[in-house]
Design a protein around this motif. Structure first.
Motif, PDB file in Angstrom:
ATOM      1  N   ASN A   4       0.826  -1.316   0.130  1.00  0.00           N
ATOM      2  CA  ASN A   4      -0.005  -0.035   0.036  1.00  0.00           C
ATOM      3  C   ASN A   4       1.038   1.351   0.082  1.00  0.00           C
ATOM      4  OD1 ASN A   4      -2.899  -1.044   1.008  1.00  0.00           O
ATOM      5  ND2 ASN A   4      -1.538  -2.278   1.831  1.00  0.00           N
ATOM      6  N   VAL A   5       0.413   2.107  -0.688  1.00  0.00           N
ATOM      7  CA  VAL A   5       0.839   3.373  -0.725  1.00  0.00           C
ATOM      8  C   VAL A   5       0.275   4.598   0.068  1.00  0.00           C
ATOM      9  CG1 VAL A   5       1.847   5.688  -1.908  1.00  0.00           C
ATOM     10  CG2 VAL A   5       2.459   3.128  -2.907  1.00  0.00           C
ATOM     11  N   VAL A   6       0.664   5.159   1.053  1.00  0.00           N
ATOM     12  CA  VAL A   6      -0.166   6.201   1.765  1.00  0.00           C
ATOM     13  C   VAL A   6       0.283   7.535   1.578  1.00  0.00           C
ATOM     14  CG1 VAL A   6      -1.039   6.974   4.117  1.00  0.00           C
ATOM     15  CG2 VAL A   6      -0.530   4.572   3.538  1.00  0.00           C
ATOM     16  N   LEU A   7      -0.408   8.504   0.958  1.00  0.00           N
ATOM     17  CA  LEU A   7      -0.071  10.018   0.921  1.00  0.00           C
ATOM     18  C   LEU A   7      -0.668  10.931   1.910  1.00  0.00           C
ATOM     19  CD1 LEU A   7      -0.313  10.350  -3.108  1.00  0.00           C
ATOM     20  CD2 LEU A   7       1.713   9.596  -1.528  1.00  0.00           C
ATOM     21  N   TYR A   8       0.077  11.267   2.865  1.00  0.00           N
ATOM     22  CA  TYR A   8      -0.355  12.104   4.041  1.00  0.00           C
ATOM     23  C   TYR A   8      -0.429  13.575   3.496  1.00  0.00           C
ATOM     24  CZ  TYR A   8      -0.380  14.451   8.519  1.00  0.00           C
ATOM     25  OH  TYR A   8      -0.420  15.332   9.440  1.00  0.00           O
ATOM     26  N   HIS A   9      -1.539  14.117   3.251  1.00  0.00           N
ATOM     27  CA  HIS A   9      -1.729  15.576   2.788  1.00  0.00           C
ATOM     28  C   HIS A   9      -1.181  15.778   1.595  1.00  0.00           C
ATOM     29  CE1 HIS A   9      -2.409  16.679   7.578  1.00  0.00           C
ATOM     30  NE2 HIS A   9      -3.099  15.783   6.982  1.00  0.00           N
ATOM     31  N   PRO A  10      -1.486  15.001   0.369  1.00  0.00           N
ATOM     32  CA  PRO A  10      -0.786  15.390  -0.843  1.00  0.00           C
ATOM     33  C   PRO A  10      -1.199  16.801  -1.199  1.00  0.00           C
ATOM     34  CG  PRO A  10      -2.349  13.668  -1.313  1.00  0.00           C
ATOM     35  CD  PRO A  10      -2.246  13.849   0.511  1.00  0.00           C
ATOM     36  N   GLU A  11      -0.459  17.591  -2.062  1.00  0.00           N
ATOM     37  CA  GLU A  11      -0.693  18.692  -2.429  1.00  0.00           C
ATOM     38  C   GLU A  11      -0.862  18.832  -3.980  1.00  0.00           C
ATOM     39  OE1 GLU A  11       1.306  21.120   1.209  1.00  0.00           O
ATOM     40  OE2 GLU A  11       2.573  20.355  -0.373  1.00  0.00           O
ATOM     41  N   ILE A  12      -0.038  18.001  -4.727  1.00  0.00           N
ATOM     42  CA  ILE A  12       0.141  18.443  -6.162  1.00  0.00           C
ATOM     43  C   ILE A  12      -0.483  17.270  -6.859  1.00  0.00           C
ATOM     44  CG2 ILE A  12       1.920  18.744  -7.750  1.00  0.00           C
ATOM     45  CD1 ILE A  12       3.733  19.821  -5.883  1.00  0.00           C
ATOM     46  N   THR A  79      11.016   9.771   5.336  1.00  0.00           N
ATOM     47  CA  THR A  79      10.916  11.123   5.574  1.00  0.00           C
ATOM     48  C   THR A  79      12.289  11.611   5.513  1.00  0.00           C
ATOM     49  OG1 THR A  79      10.923  12.555   7.552  1.00  0.00           O
ATOM     50  CG2 THR A  79      11.212  10.305   8.122  1.00  0.00           C
ATOM     51  N   ARG A  80      12.633  12.944   5.315  1.00  0.00           N
ATOM     52  CA  ARG A  80      14.118  13.479   5.119  1.00  0.00           C
ATOM     53  C   ARG A  80      14.733  13.062   6.521  1.00  0.00           C
ATOM     54  NH1 ARG A  80      12.901  19.834   4.668  1.00  0.00           N
ATOM     55  NH2 ARG A  80      15.212  19.965   5.562  1.00  0.00           N
ATOM     56  N   TYR A  81      13.956  12.901   7.518  1.00  0.00           N
ATOM     57  CA  TYR A  81      14.519  13.016   8.939  1.00  0.00           C
ATOM     58  C   TYR A  81      14.781  11.756   9.398  1.00  0.00           C
ATOM     59  CZ  TYR A  81      12.711  17.548   8.909  1.00  0.00           C
ATOM     60  OH  TYR A  81      12.135  18.897   8.455  1.00  0.00           O
ATOM     61  N   GLY A  82      14.401  10.686   8.459  1.00  0.00           N
ATOM     62  CA  GLY A  82      14.716   9.031   8.819  1.00  0.00           C
ATOM     63  C   GLY A  82      16.522   8.940   8.976  1.00  0.00           C
ATOM     64  N   HIS A  83      16.795   7.854   9.456  1.00  0.00           N
ATOM     65  CA  HIS A  83      18.260   7.651  10.009  1.00  0.00           C
ATOM     66  C   HIS A  83      18.754   6.396   9.038  1.00  0.00           C
ATOM     67  CE1 HIS A  83      18.432  11.012  12.356  1.00  0.00           C
ATOM     68  NE2 HIS A  83      17.635  10.526  13.412  1.00  0.00           N
ATOM     69  N   ILE A  98       1.848  -4.169   4.045  1.00  0.00           N
ATOM     70  CA  ILE A  98       2.950  -3.326   4.125  1.00  0.00           C
ATOM     71  C   ILE A  98       2.369  -1.848   3.704  1.00  0.00           C
ATOM     72  CG2 ILE A  98       4.989  -2.343   2.858  1.00  0.00           C
ATOM     73  CD1 ILE A  98       5.623  -5.652   2.301  1.00  0.00           C
ATOM     74  N   TYR A  99       2.697  -0.794   4.423  1.00  0.00           N
ATOM     75  CA  TYR A  99       2.058   0.754   4.026  1.00  0.00           C
ATOM     76  C   TYR A  99       3.239   1.529   4.261  1.00  0.00           C
ATOM     77  CZ  TYR A  99      -2.241  -1.170   5.531  1.00  0.00           C
ATOM     78  OH  TYR A  99      -3.543  -1.826   5.424  1.00  0.00           O
ATOM     79  N   LEU A 100       3.474   1.952   2.701  1.00  0.00           N
ATOM     80  CA  LEU A 100       4.630   3.166   2.517  1.00  0.00           C
ATOM     81  C   LEU A 100       3.954   4.213   2.804  1.00  0.00           C
ATOM     82  CD1 LEU A 100       6.014   1.166  -0.572  1.00  0.00           C
ATOM     83  CD2 LEU A 100       6.728   0.772   1.811  1.00  0.00           C
ATOM     84  N   ILE A 101       4.433   5.031   3.595  1.00  0.00           N
ATOM     85  CA  ILE A 101       3.704   6.237   4.010  1.00  0.00           C
ATOM     86  C   ILE A 101       4.690   7.543   3.536  1.00  0.00           C
ATOM     87  CG2 ILE A 101       2.645   7.761   5.948  1.00  0.00           C
ATOM     88  CD1 ILE A 101       2.174   5.000   7.473  1.00  0.00           C
ATOM     89  N   PHE A 102       4.314   8.279   2.961  1.00  0.00           N
ATOM     90  CA  PHE A 102       4.864   9.731   2.493  1.00  0.00           C
ATOM     91  C   PHE A 102       3.974  10.761   2.729  1.00  0.00           C
ATOM     92  CE2 PHE A 102       5.637   6.086  -0.434  1.00  0.00           C
ATOM     93  CZ  PHE A 102       6.787   6.125  -0.702  1.00  0.00           C
ATOM     94  N   GLY A 103       4.758  11.891   3.100  1.00  0.00           N
ATOM     95  CA  GLY A 103       4.281  13.210   3.635  1.00  0.00           C
ATOM     96  C   GLY A 103       3.965  14.319   2.352  1.00  0.00           C
ATOM     97  N   ALA A 104       3.195  15.352   2.720  1.00  0.00           N
ATOM     98  CA  ALA A 104       3.102  16.246   1.835  1.00  0.00           C
ATOM     99  C   ALA A 104       4.311  16.980   1.168  1.00  0.00           C
ATOM    100  CB  ALA A 104       2.472  17.517   2.685  1.00  0.00           C
ATOM    101  N   THR A 107       5.804  20.010   3.468  1.00  0.00           N
ATOM    102  CA  THR A 107       5.792  19.839   4.597  1.00  0.00           C
ATOM    103  C   THR A 107       6.149  18.574   5.513  1.00  0.00           C
ATOM    104  OG1 THR A 107       3.455  19.611   5.217  1.00  0.00           O
ATOM    105  CG2 THR A 107       4.352  21.984   5.438  1.00  0.00           C
ATOM    106  N   GLY A 108       6.103  17.544   4.460  1.00  0.00           N
ATOM    107  CA  GLY A 108       6.238  15.995   4.802  1.00  0.00           C
ATOM    108  C   GLY A 108       5.248  15.687   5.932  1.00  0.00           C
ATOM    109  N   ILE A 109       5.172  14.568   6.782  1.00  0.00           N
ATOM    110  CA  ILE A 109       4.668  14.116   7.671  1.00  0.00           C
ATOM    111  C   ILE A 109       4.579  14.783   8.865  1.00  0.00           C
ATOM    112  CG2 ILE A 109       4.262  11.955   8.975  1.00  0.00           C
ATOM    113  CD1 ILE A 109       5.529  10.473   6.601  1.00  0.00           C
ATOM    114  N   ALA A 110       3.543  14.898   9.653  1.00  0.00           N
ATOM    115  CA  ALA A 110       3.531  15.731  11.091  1.00  0.00           C
ATOM    116  C   ALA A 110       4.583  15.281  11.815  1.00  0.00           C
ATOM    117  CB  ALA A 110       2.095  15.701  11.459  1.00  0.00           C
ATOM    118  N   TYR A 111       5.566  15.826  12.489  1.00  0.00           N
ATOM    119  CA  TYR A 111       6.374  15.577  13.537  1.00  0.00           C
ATOM    120  C   TYR A 111       6.095  14.708  14.426  1.00  0.00           C
ATOM    121  CZ  TYR A 111       8.928  19.701  11.120  1.00  0.00           C
ATOM    122  OH  TYR A 111       9.694  20.397  10.286  1.00  0.00           O
ATOM    123  N   ASP A 112       4.770  15.055  15.128  1.00  0.00           N
ATOM    124  CA  ASP A 112       4.297  13.973  16.132  1.00  0.00           C
ATOM    125  C   ASP A 112       4.186  12.706  15.791  1.00  0.00           C
ATOM    126  OD1 ASP A 112       1.947  15.138  14.650  1.00  0.00           O
ATOM    127  OD2 ASP A 112       0.622  14.822  16.485  1.00  0.00           O
TER     128      ASP A 112
END
Length: 185
Positions: A4-12, A79-83, A98-104, A107-112
């Motif tokens: 599965n692909v998950v788009l969190y708040h997609p904008e474009i 996320t760009r913050y992943g290590h 499997i869920y592959l989650i991507f952010g806006a 702004t990306g995915i919410a920090y919380d």
């Protein structure tokens, strides 16, 4: 197990359309978490999917909690913050969906959400010249990585399917009958 692909708040819409097309190509379901930066009936969105809009399997959710309540499985946050690099993921180790989650895009995915899931945050490695790759490119990379491990040959075809031009098309094509655009210039 389903990809599965998950788009969190997609904008474009063009990115989402490209991702829809990739989901069709990799037999994945798309999940869209509101707010969306576009209407799903926009022509640009359908144009990005080309002829594949009718095949897309997607669902829309009011928020992340709504999504989580309806979808159980293994979440991977890109996320760009992943290590960790996503190439370290062994998708075969789970029998869950499997869920592959991507952010806006902006702004990306919410920090919380990221903080609550630090062990499952991944970053596609890039140089220090850019923050991240284009969203639809990231989704395609991840769909390929996951699909290569978990999809069988009845789901994703290594060769050109017979329902299209077929495995041996190039070997059988008569070069003398081709028009100019299909010949080396």
């Amino acid at each position: 197990m389903k990809i599965n692909v998950v788009l969190y708040h997609p904008e474009i819409p063009q990115n989402t359309g490209n991702i829809m097309r990739s989901c069709v190509g990799f037999n994945a379901k798309l999940h869209l978490i509101k707010p969306l930066g576009f209407s799903l009936d926009e022509n640009r969105l359908k144009r990005s999917c080309v002829d594949y809009y009718e095949y897309i399997n997607y669902e829309v959710y009011e928020n992340f909690e709504d999504f989580k309540s309806k979808n159980k499985g293994q979440y991977y946050f890109l996320t760009r913050y992943g290590h960790k690099s996503p190439s370290t993921i062994d998708f075969r180790k789970t029998d869950k969906d499997i869920y592959l989650i991507f952010g806006a895009e902006s702004t990306g995915i919410a920090y919380d959400i990221l903080k609550d899931n630090l062990d499952d945050c991944y970053r596609i490695p890039t140089t220090d010249k850019i923050r991240s790759l284009n969203l639809s490119n990231c989704a395609a990379i991840m769909l390929f990585l996951a699909s290569e491990q978990v999809n069988d040959s009845n789901t994703v075809f290594m060769d050109e399917p017979d329902s299209m031009k077929g495995k041996d098309f190039i070997e059988k094509v008569d070069i003398n009958l081709l028009d100019y655009k299909h010949k080396e210039r």
